[in-house]
Design a protein around this motif. Structure first.
Motif, mmCIF file in Angstrom:
data_model
loop_
_atom_site.group_PDB
_atom_site.id
_atom_site.type_symbol
_atom_site.label_atom_id
_atom_site.label_comp_id
_atom_site.label_asym_id
_atom_site.label_seq_id
_atom_site.Cartn_x
_atom_site.Cartn_y
_atom_site.Cartn_z
ATOM 1 N N ARG A 96 6.967 66.338 -18.840
ATOM 2 C CA ARG A 96 5.939 67.314 -19.225
ATOM 3 C C ARG A 96 5.375 68.065 -18.019
ATOM 4 N N GLY A 97 5.936 67.831 -16.835
ATOM 5 C CA GLY A 97 5.495 68.560 -15.649
ATOM 6 C C GLY A 97 4.418 67.887 -14.834
ATOM 7 N N ILE A 98 4.043 66.678 -15.187
ATOM 8 C CA ILE A 98 3.061 65.920 -14.403
ATOM 9 C C ILE A 98 3.779 65.372 -13.171
ATOM 10 N N ARG A 99 3.213 65.588 -11.993
ATOM 11 C CA ARG A 99 3.777 65.048 -10.748
ATOM 12 C C ARG A 99 3.288 63.609 -10.615
ATOM 13 N N THR A 100 4.164 62.709 -10.177
ATOM 14 C CA THR A 100 3.816 61.289 -10.104
ATOM 15 C C THR A 100 4.078 60.727 -8.713
ATOM 16 N N ALA A 101 3.230 59.769 -8.324
ATOM 17 C CA ALA A 101 3.411 59.088 -7.042
ATOM 18 C C ALA A 101 3.062 57.622 -7.186
ATOM 19 N N LEU A 102 3.768 56.816 -6.452
ATOM 20 C CA LEU A 102 3.451 55.398 -6.304
ATOM 21 C C LEU A 102 2.665 55.273 -5.014
ATOM 22 N N LEU A 103 1.547 54.566 -5.054
ATOM 23 C CA LEU A 103 0.756 54.292 -3.853
ATOM 24 C C LEU A 103 0.525 52.793 -3.782
ATOM 25 N N SER A 104 1.143 52.161 -2.794
ATOM 26 C CA SER A 104 1.086 50.714 -2.653
ATOM 27 C C SER A 104 0.655 50.333 -1.239
ATOM 28 N N ASN A 105 -0.127 49.283 -1.144
ATOM 29 C CA ASN A 105 -0.513 48.760 0.167
ATOM 30 C C ASN A 105 0.559 47.854 0.755
ATOM 31 N N ALA A 106 1.721 47.838 0.173
ATOM 32 C CA ALA A 106 2.835 47.037 0.691
ATOM 33 C C ALA A 106 3.291 47.578 2.044
ATOM 34 N N PRO A 107 3.906 46.714 2.841
ATOM 35 C CA PRO A 107 4.397 47.173 4.145
ATOM 36 C C PRO A 107 5.542 48.171 4.027
ATOM 37 N N GLY A 108 6.222 48.169 2.905
ATOM 38 C CA GLY A 108 7.357 49.067 2.700
ATOM 39 C C GLY A 108 8.197 48.535 1.553
ATOM 40 N N ALA A 109 9.351 49.141 1.360
ATOM 41 C CA ALA A 109 10.256 48.696 0.306
ATOM 42 C C ALA A 109 11.686 48.898 0.792
ATOM 43 N N SER A 110 12.567 48.079 0.264
ATOM 44 C CA SER A 110 13.977 48.218 0.608
ATOM 45 C C SER A 110 14.531 49.511 0.038
ATOM 46 N N ASP A 111 15.650 49.961 0.573
ATOM 47 C CA ASP A 111 16.292 51.161 0.041
ATOM 48 C C ASP A 111 16.661 50.963 -1.430
ATOM 49 N N GLU A 112 17.089 49.758 -1.786
ATOM 50 C CA GLU A 112 17.441 49.464 -3.175
ATOM 51 C C GLU A 112 16.214 49.583 -4.081
ATOM 52 N N ALA A 113 15.081 49.035 -3.654
ATOM 53 C CA ALA A 113 13.848 49.129 -4.448
ATOM 54 C C ALA A 113 13.423 50.584 -4.595
ATOM 55 N N LYS A 114 13.547 51.358 -3.531
ATOM 56 C CA LYS A 114 13.181 52.775 -3.600
ATOM 57 C C LYS A 114 14.087 53.523 -4.571
ATOM 58 N N ARG A 115 15.381 53.211 -4.567
ATOM 59 C CA ARG A 115 16.303 53.847 -5.513
ATOM 60 C C ARG A 115 15.924 53.501 -6.957
ATOM 61 N N THR A 116 15.470 52.284 -7.184
ATOM 62 C CA THR A 116 15.054 51.853 -8.517
ATOM 63 C C THR A 116 13.805 52.612 -8.968
ATOM 64 N N LEU A 117 12.891 52.880 -8.038
ATOM 65 C CA LEU A 117 11.643 53.560 -8.367
ATOM 66 C C LEU A 117 11.775 55.077 -8.427
ATOM 67 N N ASP A 118 12.744 55.635 -7.734
ATOM 68 C CA ASP A 118 12.908 57.094 -7.634
ATOM 69 C C ASP A 118 12.874 57.842 -8.964
ATOM 70 N N PRO A 119 13.494 57.351 -10.034
ATOM 71 C CA PRO A 119 13.477 58.133 -11.284
ATOM 72 C C PRO A 119 12.073 58.328 -11.876
ATOM 73 N N PHE A 120 11.140 57.491 -11.468
ATOM 74 C CA PHE A 120 9.801 57.515 -12.048
ATOM 75 C C PHE A 120 8.794 58.309 -11.218
ATOM 76 N N PHE A 121 9.125 58.580 -9.953
ATOM 77 C CA PHE A 121 8.133 59.141 -9.040
ATOM 78 C C PHE A 121 8.665 60.314 -8.232
ATOM 79 N N ASP A 122 7.770 61.257 -7.973
ATOM 80 C CA ASP A 122 8.064 62.365 -7.076
ATOM 81 C C ASP A 122 7.826 61.959 -5.625
ATOM 82 N N ALA A 123 6.980 60.965 -5.405
ATOM 83 C CA ALA A 123 6.680 60.486 -4.049
ATOM 84 C C ALA A 123 6.417 58.987 -4.092
#
Length: 146
Positions: free
Chosen positions: A47-74
């Motif tokens: 619907r055109g809503i921009r989405t972002a994940l904001l986490s206090n985690a130290p980071g994420a693996s490339d695999e985890a980022k690939r899993t999250l990518d479809p849901f978030f613009d950032a």
């Protein structure tokens, strides 16, 4: 709180059309029934809503980022950007990555102090206590009717 519909089906919050959704990971997207939140994120993006994940985690693996990518613009991980919630800079950095002003974004977190900090930074806030309650709040903020 004043909400009024517009032609795009989005609601106004304090006179501003909401265009962005920033959401925490642990405690929100790891909650029981989080699959409904993931479905909401996909529908919001459609619907055109921009989405972002904001986490206090130290980071994420490339695999985890690939899993999250479809849901978030950032994807913003405090350990990677050097600032953490509840510092105002991390909220502003995140909405900046969405290319949106803070007052057009909603922040969702299970920690009330993080939600208060996001509101102080100019965002609308939703304190996550359950998937159902959060979806109800988001439905009120981001009208799905035309």
């Amino acid at each position: 709180m004043k909400r009024a519909g517009n032609a795009c089906g989005r609601r106004r919050y304090g006179g501003v059309v909401l265009k962005g959704l920033v959401i925490d990971y642990v405690g929100v997207l790891t909650d029981s029934g989080a699959n409904e939140l993931y479905a909401y994120l996909l529908a919001a993006r459609e619907r055109g809503i921009r989405t972002a994940l904001l986490s206090n985690a130290p980071g994420a693996s490339d695999e985890a980022k690939r899993t999250l990518d479809p849901f978030f613009d950032a994807l913003v991980f405090s350990g990677e950007v050097g600032v953490a919630k509840p510092e105002p800079e991390v909220y502003l950095l995140t909405v900046g990555l969405l290319d949106l002003p803070a007052d057009s974004c909603v922040f969702v977190d299970d920690a009330a102090h993080n939600v208060r900090a996001a509101v102080a930074a100019g965002m609308a806030g939703v304190h996550h206590t359950s998937v159902g309650e959060t979806l109800t709040e988001l439905g009120a903020l981001f009208s799905e009717s035309g």
